[in-house]
Write an enzyme that holds these catalytic residues in place. Structure first.
Site, PDB file in Angstrom:
ATOM      1  N   THR A   1      13.991   9.669   9.051  1.00 60.15           N
ATOM      2  CA  THR A   1      14.269   8.369   9.687  1.00 60.15           C
ATOM      3  C   THR A   1      12.641   7.623  10.055  1.00 60.15           C
ATOM      4  O   THR A   1      12.882   6.498   9.407  1.00 60.15           O
ATOM      5  CB  THR A   1      15.031   7.972  10.384  1.00 60.15           C
ATOM      6  OG1 THR A   1      14.708   8.657  11.767  1.00 60.15           O
ATOM      7  CG2 THR A   1      17.003   8.381  10.068  1.00 60.15           C
TER       8      THR A   1
ATOM      9  N   GLU B   1     -18.706 -26.895 -17.595  1.00 64.97           N
ATOM     10  CA  GLU B   1     -19.785 -27.597 -18.991  1.00 64.97           C
ATOM     11  C   GLU B   1     -20.234 -28.628 -19.205  1.00 64.97           C
ATOM     12  O   GLU B   1     -19.559 -29.318 -19.023  1.00 64.97           O
ATOM     13  CB  GLU B   1     -18.425 -26.551 -19.759  1.00 64.97           C
ATOM     14  CG  GLU B   1     -19.567 -26.118 -20.828  1.00 64.97           C
ATOM     15  CD  GLU B   1     -18.603 -25.598 -22.128  1.00 64.97           C
ATOM     16  OE1 GLU B   1     -18.642 -25.370 -23.452  1.00 64.97           O
ATOM     17  OE2 GLU B   1     -17.600 -25.781 -21.599  1.00 64.97           O
TER      18      GLU B   1
ATOM     19  N   GLY C   1      20.625  11.111  11.695  1.00 67.50           N
ATOM     20  CA  GLY C   1      21.028  10.810  13.246  1.00 67.50           C
ATOM     21  C   GLY C   1      20.550   9.092  12.629  1.00 67.50           C
ATOM     22  O   GLY C   1      19.823   9.267  12.729  1.00 67.50           O
TER      23      GLY C   1
ATOM     24  N   LYS D   1     -24.601 -20.035 -23.952  1.00 64.74           N
ATOM     25  CA  LYS D   1     -23.092 -19.628 -24.416  1.00 64.74           C
ATOM     26  C   LYS D   1     -22.745 -18.671 -25.528  1.00 64.74           C
ATOM     27  O   LYS D   1     -23.624 -18.834 -26.460  1.00 64.74           O
ATOM     28  CB  LYS D   1     -22.580 -21.376 -24.252  1.00 64.74           C
ATOM     29  CG  LYS D   1     -20.855 -20.743 -24.811  1.00 64.74           C
ATOM     30  CD  LYS D   1     -20.040 -22.260 -24.725  1.00 64.74           C
ATOM     31  CE  LYS D   1     -18.464 -22.084 -24.887  1.00 64.74           C
ATOM     32  NZ  LYS D   1     -17.613 -23.563 -25.214  1.00 64.74           N
TER      33      LYS D   1
ATOM     34  N   LEU E   1      16.439   0.079  14.168  1.00 68.14           N
ATOM     35  CA  LEU E   1      15.894   0.003  12.250  1.00 68.14           C
ATOM     36  C   LEU E   1      15.567   0.920  11.688  1.00 68.14           C
ATOM     37  O   LEU E   1      16.392   1.177  10.457  1.00 68.14           O
ATOM     38  CB  LEU E   1      14.714  -0.359  12.927  1.00 68.14           C
ATOM     39  CG  LEU E   1      15.104  -2.741  13.234  1.00 68.14           C
ATOM     40  CD1 LEU E   1      13.423  -3.135  13.133  1.00 68.14           C
ATOM     41  CD2 LEU E   1      15.387  -3.323  11.809  1.00 68.14           C
TER      42      LEU E   1
ATOM     43  N   CYS F   1     -16.878 -21.257 -20.628  1.00 65.94           N
ATOM     44  CA  CYS F   1     -15.755 -21.672 -20.938  1.00 65.94           C
ATOM     45  C   CYS F   1     -14.642 -20.664 -22.634  1.00 65.94           C
ATOM     46  O   CYS F   1     -14.377 -19.645 -22.029  1.00 65.94           O
ATOM     47  CB  CYS F   1     -15.501 -23.299 -21.798  1.00 65.94           C
ATOM     48  SG  CYS F   1     -13.807 -23.987 -22.297  1.00 65.94           S
TER      49      CYS F   1
ATOM     50  N   THR G   1       7.264  12.967  17.499  1.00 66.78           N
ATOM     51  CA  THR G   1       7.727  14.627  18.202  1.00 66.78           C
ATOM     52  C   THR G   1       7.758  15.179  16.901  1.00 66.78           C
ATOM     53  O   THR G   1       8.087  15.767  15.885  1.00 66.78           O
ATOM     54  CB  THR G   1       8.746  14.281  19.370  1.00 66.78           C
ATOM     55  OG1 THR G   1       8.758  13.832  20.435  1.00 66.78           O
ATOM     56  CG2 THR G   1       8.618  15.926  19.845  1.00 66.78           C
ATOM     57  N   TYR G   2       6.512  16.207  17.250  1.00 63.01           N
ATOM     58  CA  TYR G   2       5.678  17.318  16.192  1.00 63.01           C
ATOM     59  C   TYR G   2       6.611  18.223  15.977  1.00 63.01           C
ATOM     60  O   TYR G   2       7.268  19.100  17.343  1.00 63.01           O
ATOM     61  CB  TYR G   2       4.236  17.550  16.302  1.00 63.01           C
ATOM     62  CG  TYR G   2       4.168  18.515  15.525  1.00 63.01           C
ATOM     63  CD1 TYR G   2       3.726  18.127  14.498  1.00 63.01           C
ATOM     64  CD2 TYR G   2       3.799  20.175  15.881  1.00 63.01           C
ATOM     65  CE1 TYR G   2       2.886  19.448  13.442  1.00 63.01           C
ATOM     66  CE2 TYR G   2       3.459  21.228  15.207  1.00 63.01           C
ATOM     67  CZ  TYR G   2       2.838  20.760  13.695  1.00 63.01           C
ATOM     68  OH  TYR G   2       2.321  21.610  12.575  1.00 63.01           O
TER      69      TYR G   2
ATOM     70  N   SER H   1      21.025   5.942  15.462  1.00 65.71           N
ATOM     71  CA  SER H   1      21.000   5.892  16.579  1.00 65.71           C
ATOM     72  C   SER H   1      21.280   4.418  17.220  1.00 65.71           C
ATOM     73  O   SER H   1      20.745   4.207  18.627  1.00 65.71           O
ATOM     74  CB  SER H   1      18.841   6.385  16.873  1.00 65.71           C
ATOM     75  OG  SER H   1      18.576   4.966  16.135  1.00 65.71           O
ATOM     76  N   GLY H   2      21.130   3.914  15.807  1.00 65.32           N
ATOM     77  CA  GLY H   2      21.626   2.293  16.230  1.00 65.32           C
ATOM     78  C   GLY H   2      20.458   1.753  16.486  1.00 65.32           C
ATOM     79  O   GLY H   2      20.677   0.165  16.473  1.00 65.32           O
TER      80      GLY H   2
END
Length: 659
Positions: free
Chosen positions: A476, A46, A366, A115, A371, A170, A488-489, A368-369
C-alpha cells in the site's frame, strides 16, 4: 539568465502598411517596455518594419530603402540597451530580395536570417517578390551602416550565459523539415518565429497544435509572434497570434483580434530543457551527424554582447513572469477524469497480470483506514470486478495496535463491509508486547523500536496469511513515502506487489476522492471522503486523551505538497536545492488557491529535510517489490532511479544551508 531561466517576449505592434517610420516607433516603444521588465530577447512579427501585406510595393526601391533607414534608427535607439531584438523586414542582397529577420543588440546587427520556405499557394504569393535562402550564396553586404555577411547556413546566436537561439520565419515551421529541427539539434535552446499567418476557420487550433508539437519534438522553447491589427484586410485578416511554448507546454498566449499592441512575457527554463535533452537518448542520437552533414558547411555561431548595468527583476521578485504549478502530480481539472481513469487502469492491469501469472484469485492487504490502504483496496476491488473474481477473495486485515484511533478503525471496518470483501481483524498489541519482552524493550519508551516493531508485526501477519490462504500480499506504500523513507524496512516497506509504488501522496487523495464521487454509492462515498479528510498518520504511537490522532506525519517530516513538489523537480529535471528553493518560492507564494502558502524559512527547512532523507533512505528503495509505473516519475531501482545507498548528500545539504 538567472537560475536557469531566461526572460523572453513576443510582441505584436500596431502597424501601418508601408509606413516604416510609424512602425519603427511602435517597435521602439515595445522594446523599451520589455527592457524595463528585464526581458532578454524580444521577437516581432514577420516584415513588421514595412508591414507584411505590402504586396507589389515590395518591388519599390523606396520602401526597401525606408526599411533600411528604419533599422539604422533602431540601432541608434538600442545603442545603450542590452535587450536582444529580432525584427522582420525585406533586404536586398545583390539581385535577390529576401524576407529576413534582423537580430539587433547594443546598436549593432548580430545577424540577418533569411526565410527558407516561401508559401506560394492559396492566398500566398511570396515567390512573386522574394527569393529563398536556398537561392543565396554567402554574401557580404553593407546594410544600415554595417558590414555583414548574409548566409544560407544555419545561424545560432549565443548569449553571454551560453543560451543558444535560432530563428525561422512563418512558413518554415509548416515545412516537412523545418529549419528549427536542424537548429535544435545543433544546440539551439530557443527558437523564435516571426510570422504572418492569416486567420481561417480551424486554422488557429491547428497552428497551436503545430507549434506545441514542434516545441515538444525539438525539446525547445518556441516563441512565436504573428502579424495583427493594422495589416491590410483586402482579402485576409491577421488575428495577432503570439505564443510562448516550453517543450510543448503553452506558457503564454496573446489575445486574438486585439485592436491594440500586445506583448506577452514569460520565463523559459533552459536548465530543464537541457536536462530533458540529456536524458532523452533519441534526441542525443538524432544529433549524430551523417557523413553528408559532416561534409556540409558548419553552422554560424554569433556571440551576443555582454549586458552592462541591467537591473535583473528576478532578483527583486522570483520568476515574476512564470507560473509554477505547486501540485505537478495533479492533473488539470479539464483532464482529471481521463487522467484518473488512466492511472487506475494501469494499476488494475498491473495487478491483474500478476494475479493471472501466479494463478492466484486471492489478495491480502492491511486496511488501516488511511489513504494509501484505501486506494490499494479500491484497486483490488476494480481488478477483481474486471477479472470476474468474487470480491470475497480480497482479504482485508485490520490490525489495531497501540496507536490506532477510533476514526480510522471505524472507517476501515465500514469500508470493508461496504465493498463486500472478506474482513479479518487481528490485534497486534499482545504479540508486540511479547516481542518487547523478548528483546528487552521498555514499552513506555516510544522510540523507533517501539514503532517499527508494530509495522513489522503487521507485515509478518500479512505474509503468513498469504502462505496460509494462497494469495498475494498487496503493498500500500506510495511514492512520497519511498522518497522520504517513511516506511519500516522489511515492514510496510515489503509486499508481493505494490500497486501505489509510483503514486505520490498528493495524488492518492485525488484518486480516492475521484473514485468516491464517480464510482460509489452514497454510503461508500461518505466513508471514502472521511478517509480523505483524516490526518495522515502511521498511528504507531498512542492517540491523545480524547482518542484522536496525535502522531501526524506532516508535523514530523513536513507537508507532502512541498515534498512532492521537491521530488518531481528533483527527479524529473535534476534540480539542485537552489533551484528547488526558487521554484517553490514562486509556486507556494499564495497565488494558487489549491496549495498552501509557505515562507522562505519553512521551504528551506523542509527542503533540507527532503535532501537529507532522500539520500539516507535509498537502501529501502534499492530492494523494492515490483509495482506499476503510472507517470513520468518513479523510484523503481530496476528502471527510473538507480543510486548507491551510500551516496553522500554533503553537497546538497551544503547548498540547502547556504540558502
Amino acid at each position: 539568465m538567472k537560475n536557469g531561466f531566461i526572460t523572453i517576449a513576443a510582441a505584436i505592434p500596431s502597424v501601418k502598411v508601408a509606413d516604416c517610420q510609424y512602425n519603427l516607433h511602435q517597435i521602439e516603444n515595445q522594446i523599451a517596455q520589455a527592457e524595463g521588465k528585464g526581458v532578454e530577447i524580444i521577437v516581432f512579427p514577420e516584415l513588421c518594419v514595412t508591414g507584411y501585406s505590402c504586396q507589389d510595393l515590395f518591388r519599390q526601391n523606396l520602401l526597401i530603402e525606408r526599411a533600411e533607414n528604419a533599422v539604422m534608427m533602431l540601432l541608434d535607439f538600442t545603442r545603450k540597451l542590452d535587450i536582444i531584438s529580432i525584427v522582420g523586414l525585406p533586404i536586398a542582397v545583390g539581385n535577390l530580395l529576401l524576407n529576413c529577420a534582423v537580430v539587433v543588440q547594443q546598436g549593432d546587427i548580430l545577424g540577418i536570417v533569411p526565410k527558407t520556405y516561401l508559401p506560394n499557394y492559396g492566398e500566398f504569393y511570396e515567390k512573386r517578390w522574394f527569393a529563398s535562402s536556398q537561392d543565396l550564396h554567402p554574401t557580404e553586404i553593407r546594410f544600415a551602416g554595417k558590414k555583414i555577411v548574409v548566409t544560407p547556413a544555419p545561424q545560432l546566436f549565443r548569449t553571454v550565459e551560453n543560451v543558444c537561439f535560432g530563428i525561422e520565419i512563418c512558413e518554415d515551421v509548416w515545412a516537412p523539415t523545418p529549419p528549427s529541427n536542424h537548429l535544435s539539434l545543433a544546440g539551439a535552446d530557443l527558437i523564435f518565429n516571426l510570422s504572418a499567418s492569416d486567420e481561417l476557420i480551424g486554422k488557429h487550433q491547428y497552428l497551436k497544435a503545430l507549434l506545441a508539437q514542434q516545441s515538444a519534438r525539438t525539446l525547445s522553447g518556441y516563441v512565436y509572434s504573428g502579424c495583427g491589427f493594422g495589416e491590410s484586410t483586402q482579402d485576409v485578416v491577421y488575428g495577432g497570434n503570439a505564443f510562448i511554448y516550453e517543450n510543448g507546454i503553452l506558457l503564454e498566449e496573446a489575445e486574438r483580434f486585439s485592436f491594440s499592441s500586445q506583448m506577452i512575457v514569460s520565463q523559459i527554463d533552459i536548465e530543464k530543457l537541457r536536462a530533458e535533452r540529456r536524458s532523452n537518448t533519441t534526441f542525443v542520437n538524432a544529433q549524430r551527424p551523417s557523413s553528408e552533414e559532416r561534409r556540409a558547411a558548419k553552422e554560424v555561431f554569433v556571440d551576443c554582447f555582454s549586458p552592462e548595468n541591467r537591473t535583473d527583476v528576478s532578483e527583486l521578485q522570483p520568476l515574476p513572469f512564470r507560473t509554477i504549478n505547486p501540485l505537478p502530480f495533479i492533473p488539470k481539472d479539464s483532464e482529471m477524469t481521463t487522467s484518473c481513469e488512466d492511472i487506475l487502469n494501469i494499476q488494475v492491469a498491473g495487478l491483474a497480470k500478476r494475479m493471472i501469472h501466479t494463478n492466484s484469485q486471492k489478495v491480502i492487504l492491511g486496511i488501516s483506514g488511511g489513504l494509501d490502504s484505501t486506494l490499494a483496496l479500491l484497486v483490488c476491488v476494480q481488478t477483481f470486478d474486471k477479472l470476474g473474481y468474487n470480491r470475497k477473495g480480497i482479504i482485508g486485515v485490520t490490525m489495531p495496535g497501540f496507536g490506532t484511533s477510533g476514526r480510522t478503525y471505524k472507517n476501515a471496518i465500514a469500508l470493508m463491509d461496504s465493498l463486500g470483501i472478506t474482513k479479518k481483524e487481528i490485534g497486534i498489541a499482545k504479540a508486540v508486547t511479547q516481542h518487547f519482552e523478548d528483546i528487552g524493550h521498555d514499552p513506555t519508551i516510544h522510540d523507533v523500536t517501539y514503532e517499527n516493531s508494530q509495522a513489522r508485526e503487521r507485515t509478518q501477519i500479512l505474509m503468513d496469511l498469504s502462505n496460509k490462504l494462497g494469495g498475494l500480499v498487496v503493498g500500500t506504500g506510495d511514492l512520497s513515502e519511498l522518497a522520504l523513507g517513511w516506511a519500516t524496512y522489511n515492514g510496510d516497506h515489503m509486499s508481493m506487489y505494490g500497486v501505489n509504488a509510483s503514486i505520490p501522496k498528493t495524488l492518492v487523495g485525488y484518486l480516492v476522492r475521484y473514485i468516491a464521487m464517480e464510482k460509489m454509492d452514497k454510503n461508500t462515498k461518505d466513508i471514502l471522503l472521511d478517509v480523505v479528510d483524516t490526518p495522515i498518520s502511521p498511528e504507531l504511537t498512542p492517540p491523545d486523551q480524547e482518542g484522536k490522532i496525535q502522531q501526524k506525519t506532516e508535523d514530523l517530516v513536513g507537508p507532502y505538497e512541498l515534498h512532492d513538489f521537491f521530488l518531481y523537480h528533483f527527479l524529473r529535471f535534476g534540480c539542485r536545492p537552489e533551484r528547488l528553493f526558487l521554484l517553490a518560492k514562486r509556486a507556494f507564494d499564495g497565488s494558487n488557491q489549491k496549495a498552501g502558502k509557505y515562507d522562505d524559512a519553512t521551504i528551506k527547512k523542509w527542503l533540507t529535510t527532503f535532501s537529507r532523507r532522500f539520500f539516507s533512505q535509498q537502501f529501502k528503495r534499492s530492494c523494492l517489490p515490483d509495482g506499476p509505473k503510472v507517470g513520468s516519475v518513479s523510484l523503481s531501482p530496476r528502471g527510473d532511479w538507480r543510486m548507491p545507498s551510500d551516496a553522500s548528500s554533503a553537497s546538497w545539504l551544503a547548498e540547502c544551508e547556504a540558502l
